[in-house]
Design an enzyme around this catalytic site. Sequence first.
Site, mmCIF file in Angstrom:
data_model
loop_
_atom_site.group_PDB
_atom_site.id
_atom_site.type_symbol
_atom_site.label_atom_id
_atom_site.label_comp_id
_atom_site.label_asym_id
_atom_site.label_seq_id
_atom_site.Cartn_x
_atom_site.Cartn_y
_atom_site.Cartn_z
ATOM 1 N N GLY A 8 0.809 -1.205 0.000
ATOM 2 C CA GLY A 8 0.000 0.000 0.000
ATOM 3 C C GLY A 8 0.844 1.257 0.000
ATOM 4 O O GLY A 8 2.055 1.232 -0.276
ATOM 5 N N ASP A 99 -5.143 -2.836 -5.637
ATOM 6 C CA ASP A 99 -5.605 -3.182 -4.289
ATOM 7 C C ASP A 99 -7.129 -3.213 -4.224
ATOM 8 O O ASP A 99 -7.713 -4.103 -3.578
ATOM 9 C CB ASP A 99 -5.027 -2.221 -3.251
ATOM 10 C CG ASP A 99 -5.288 -0.748 -3.560
ATOM 11 O OD1 ASP A 99 -5.692 -0.415 -4.702
ATOM 12 O OD2 ASP A 99 -5.068 0.089 -2.664
ATOM 13 N N THR A 172 -11.014 22.090 20.732
ATOM 14 C CA THR A 172 -10.569 22.067 19.339
ATOM 15 C C THR A 172 -10.050 20.692 18.930
ATOM 16 O O THR A 172 -10.363 20.194 17.839
ATOM 17 C CB THR A 172 -9.484 23.134 19.116
ATOM 18 O OG1 THR A 172 -10.040 24.426 19.376
ATOM 19 C CG2 THR A 172 -8.966 23.094 17.685
#
Length: 239
Positions: A8, A99, A172
């Site tokens: 990957g 993939d 945040t």
Amino acid sequence: MDLLLDVGNTRLKWGLHDGAGWRGQGAVLLSALDGFADVLAGLGQVHRMLGANVAGTTVGGRLGAMLASRQLMPVWIQPQAEGFGVLNRYTEPARLGADRWAALVGARALHGGAALVVTSGTATTADVLDAVGVFQGGVILPGLDLMRLSLARDTAQLPYSDGRFVAAPRRTADAIVSGCLQAQLGAIERMFRLVGSEPNALCLLNGGAAATLAPHLECPLRVVDNLVLEGLARMLDEA
């Protein structure tokens, strides 16, 4: 024994298969790819190798040299218009990622019904496979970590920091983690609507972020360790 490789964008995933089942699986970061030579040295006798490589020719060449040292000829799959129970309706079938093609084949082998095939890694893909094995199309979006990284890189005051998933965040860090996760979940659940009316439809989820996504998805779900390796094993079984 057969060696199967899923190369990957970030990691190489490997599996050792004896025709009846898995005898070993593991992963190596591409940033530490030389370490795969040690993995190869400990695998024992391997007769065949089949892989899906989306990391490019340089990585493929390095792996080829390692495999040659074990007298193994690397064989990299190419997407097909049709094969292994799957009909590929991509406009240009050969341009589908190797993939994604292997994951579709793996999904068809593991589940005979309609499925949304989701891989959650560096990128997230969600591909629609109908009940008769036709790949109807799918979406690609940045993965969870890539979403967070883009906010940290391209904004002045949104840091790449640890947060937690909260329904209505008041910090945040939590807002960033929750927002990125909600975006992933929303995309997957909207795509699942395309197969959700089919009997026994499932979301087949794999990839590095699967454990983070799975508890929050509101659709029928099965987590699979590595659909690409499952697809490669199916291809070798029919070779």
